[in-house]
Scaffold this motif. Structure first.
Motif, PDB file in Angstrom:
ATOM      1  N   THR A 255      54.211 -19.304  88.995  1.00 13.38           N
ATOM      2  CA  THR A 255      54.525 -20.708  88.678  1.00 13.38           C
ATOM      3  C   THR A 255      54.756 -21.594  89.894  1.00 13.38           C
ATOM      4  N   VAL A 256      54.727 -21.041  91.108  1.00 10.27           N
ATOM      5  CA  VAL A 256      55.028 -21.847  92.298  1.00 10.27           C
ATOM      6  C   VAL A 256      54.014 -22.979  92.489  1.00 10.27           C
ATOM      7  N   LEU A 257      52.798 -22.812  91.976  1.00  2.37           N
ATOM      8  CA  LEU A 257      51.766 -23.846  92.100  1.00  2.37           C
ATOM      9  C   LEU A 257      51.536 -24.602  90.797  1.00  2.37           C
ATOM     10  N   SER A 258      52.518 -24.529  89.893  1.00  2.00           N
ATOM     11  CA  SER A 258      52.343 -25.181  88.591  1.00  2.00           C
ATOM     12  C   SER A 258      52.856 -26.613  88.553  1.00  2.00           C
ATOM     13  N   GLY A 259      53.462 -27.074  89.655  1.00  2.00           N
ATOM     14  CA  GLY A 259      53.935 -28.454  89.679  1.00  2.00           C
ATOM     15  C   GLY A 259      55.024 -28.652  90.702  1.00  2.00           C
TER      16      GLY A 259
ATOM     17  N   TYR B 298      59.277 -25.716  89.072  1.00  2.00           N
ATOM     18  CA  TYR B 298      59.470 -24.642  88.105  1.00  2.00           C
ATOM     19  C   TYR B 298      60.042 -25.201  86.795  1.00  2.00           C
ATOM     20  N   SER B 299      59.274 -26.062  86.186  1.00  2.00           N
ATOM     21  CA  SER B 299      59.736 -26.658  84.928  1.00  2.00           C
ATOM     22  C   SER B 299      59.939 -25.573  83.879  1.00  2.00           C
ATOM     23  N   ASP B 300      60.875 -25.825  82.980  1.00  2.00           N
ATOM     24  CA  ASP B 300      61.159 -24.840  81.936  1.00  2.00           C
ATOM     25  C   ASP B 300      59.899 -24.468  81.170  1.00  2.00           C
ATOM     26  N   THR B 301      59.092 -25.470  80.831  1.00  2.00           N
ATOM     27  CA  THR B 301      57.882 -25.224  80.044  1.00  2.00           C
ATOM     28  C   THR B 301      56.925 -24.296  80.774  1.00  2.00           C
ATOM     29  N   GLU B 302      56.677 -24.566  82.070  1.00  2.00           N
ATOM     30  CA  GLU B 302      55.740 -23.750  82.843  1.00  2.00           C
ATOM     31  C   GLU B 302      56.258 -22.337  83.035  1.00  2.00           C
ATOM     32  N   VAL B 303      57.540 -22.204  83.354  1.00  2.00           N
ATOM     33  CA  VAL B 303      58.099 -20.880  83.595  1.00  2.00           C
ATOM     34  C   VAL B 303      58.035 -20.021  82.337  1.00  2.00           C
TER      35      VAL B 303
ATOM     36  N   ALA C 103      61.209 -10.338  80.557  1.00  2.00           N
ATOM     37  CA  ALA C 103      61.533 -11.127  79.367  1.00  2.00           C
ATOM     38  C   ALA C 103      62.857 -11.867  79.501  1.00  2.00           C
ATOM     39  N   THR C 104      63.724 -11.421  80.399  1.00  2.00           N
ATOM     40  CA  THR C 104      65.035 -12.074  80.550  1.00  2.00           C
ATOM     41  C   THR C 104      65.047 -13.146  81.641  1.00  2.00           C
ATOM     42  N   VAL C 105      63.949 -13.302  82.398  1.00  2.00           N
ATOM     43  CA  VAL C 105      63.929 -14.228  83.532  1.00  2.00           C
ATOM     44  C   VAL C 105      64.037 -15.672  83.045  1.00  2.00           C
ATOM     45  N   THR C 106      64.884 -16.457  83.690  1.00  2.00           N
ATOM     46  CA  THR C 106      65.087 -17.865  83.324  1.00  2.00           C
ATOM     47  C   THR C 106      64.561 -18.781  84.428  1.00  2.00           C
ATOM     48  N   PRO C 107      64.233 -20.028  84.105  1.00  2.00           N
ATOM     49  CA  PRO C 107      63.819 -20.985  85.134  1.00  2.00           C
ATOM     50  C   PRO C 107      64.863 -21.143  86.236  1.00  2.00           C
ATOM     51  N   GLU C 108      66.137 -21.079  85.880  1.00  2.00           N
ATOM     52  CA  GLU C 108      67.189 -21.222  86.889  1.00  2.00           C
ATOM     53  C   GLU C 108      67.140 -20.083  87.907  1.00  2.00           C
TER      54      GLU C 108
END
Length: 459
Positions: free
Chosen positions: A85-89, A145-150, A197-202
């Motif tokens: 996701t580093v290049l997602s925005g 790392y927007s919530d949606t992309e992550v 599965a437990t990874v969060t955007p934060e």
């Protein structure tokens, strides 16, 4: 053009004349390595920049290597999501705008991660280098790392992990890593799905802030560029990427010692994976050139002894190979082959036999010269393209080496004597120095493999 009724001639028939086999042309003299105009410097933020001119085509290749070690159990899972996701925005560009700007310069940029590094690779028209660097710098300093992309990429990653864990090569690699290194972070090449599965955007944002650091990282640029002007261009684009902290390197790997091969049960498997490994020497060791040639003679290319034995002569496997694996300034030597269950014990026996034979009956002068020519030729060929040269230099730079090592290595290979190859064969290829795994159906394999000796069965 041959007529439709003309009989097809085999390769052997084509290669023969009335006077006998057609003679092969003599090998040409080895040319000296071409001088590469380059700059190798470290910027104020601690980023090492290696820029090399290779103007074969009007393009530029980019490779960024960021040490990315982590001992926390969840590090591998979070790092995988970060790389996706580093290049997602960023704060300046969304995903569509990133892709559009890269398209305008004929470019692309991707990212990935393994236990040792976070890496970026890309290319563009040479005139588009400022844009390519600007997009990279934007991602390094402003990825959102927007919530949606992550969450979207996390779910896709879960699907890929599920598929990967069904693949025999992935299963064998994981088994070998755990057998060699236990619970060392290097073994976490494919994270556990339940952890991902437990990874969060934060968590992803926090890992970026803590570990995506320039000090200790390496940027390689190869192409139709002026190396002298590159550091200033990189400074303009990546100058805001700064920290007093140093990127985290993977902990030093424990040294391998010989030991039993572990049979890892895989019920119902129709094939087995043989993976052997031993401690080797890094590229900077004076013995490395001789060890490299000894490895080629053993199993490092198609005309090697191992391939001739278990593929060409006995048909035990479609592919067998041996080669070096480098981690920082350490190295191991790996041997691998995939075989049908019914021939797995015989294939392991012959693999060990060829290891012993290499030391006891070292490569002949003809074998040594053949592998020498192959080593030098393949090195030159691999470095001839911009992408190949960038890959070579990135691997070297990650171990603290550079253009000089690459240019001088053909001469080192040319200077290796037959006696040195024989010594390397005896020193590094003794069967007792190896450990490893066989992954396969234990019900079919256990009795025969343990009868060979030096094989234990995992509970």
């Amino acid at each position: 053009m041959s007529s439709p009724t003309q009989a097809h001639r085999s390769a052997e028939e084509i290669g023969r004349t009335a006077a006998g086999p057609r003679p092969l042309p003599a090998l040409g003299a080895q040319r000296a390595a071409a001088e590469l105009s380059h700059v190798d410097t470290t910027l104020g933020n601690g980023l090492r920049v290696l820029a090399v001119r290779n103007a074969t085509v009007p393009l530029v290749e980019l490779r960024l290597w960021v040490p990315f070690g982590g001992e926390d159990r969840l590090h591998a899972a979070i790092a995988e999501v970060l790389a996706e996701t580093v290049l997602s925005g960023t704060a300046r560009r969304d995903r569509v705008e990133i892709d559009a700007e890269l398209a305008l310069i004929g470019g692309d940029l991707g990212s990935g991660v393994d236990p040792e590094r976070l890496y970026f690779s890309g290319s563009a028209l040479a005139e588009g280098l400022p844009t390519l660097l600007d997009v990279l710098g934007d991602a390094l300093t402003g990825a959102t790392y927007s919530d949606t992309e992550v969450l979207r990429e996390r779910d896709r990653l879960l699907e890929r992990i599920a598929v990967a864990r069904t693949q025999p090569r992935t299963i064998a690699r994981e088994a070998l890593q755990k057998h060699r290194y236990g619970d060392h972070p290097v073994t976490r090449e494919t994270p556990e799905a339940h952890e991902v599965a437990t990874v969060t955007p934060e968590q992803v944002r926090a890992l970026h802030a803590a570990s995506v650091l320039p000090r200790g990282s390496v940027l390689v640029l190869v192409g139709d560029i002026d190396p002298q002007s590159v550091p200033a261009e990189v400074e303009r684009a990546l100058g805001g990427w700064a920290s007093d902290r140093v990127a985290v390197r993977l902990p030093v790997l424990p040294e391998l010692t010989g030991g039993d091969v572990l049979l890892v049960p895989r019920a119902g498997a129709v094939q087995s994976q043989i993976r052997l490994s031993t401690q080797a020497v890094p590229r900077t060791d004076p013995r490395y050139p001789a060890a490299q040639l000894a490895n080629l003679a053993y199993g490092g290319y198609f005309s090697s002894r191992l391939v001739e034995n278990i593929r060409e002569d006995k048909g035990y496997t479609y592919s067998a190979h041996s080669g070096f694996e480098f981690t920082a300034d350490q190295a191991v030597l790996n041997v691998e082959a995939d075989t049908a269950n019914e021939v797995t014990p015989a294939a392991l026996l012959e693999t060990r036999y060829e290891l012993a034979r290499l030391g006891l009956v070292p490569p002949t002068a003809e074998e040594t010269e053949s592998v020498r020519q192959y080593a030098i030729g393949s090195l030159v060929t691999a470095s001839s393209s911009q992408a190949g040269l960038a890959a070579q230099l990135t691997a070297l730079a990650s171990a603290g080496l550079g253009v000089e090592w690459l240019q001088q290595h053909p001469a080192r290979l040319a200077a290796v004597t037959g006696e040195q190859v024989a010594q390397a064969a005896l020193e590094f290829f003794a069967p007792g120095r190896f450990t490893g795994v066989v992954v396969g159906d234990a019900d079919l394999l256990a009795a025969k493999l343990t009868a060979l000796g030096g094989v234990t069965v995992r509970d």
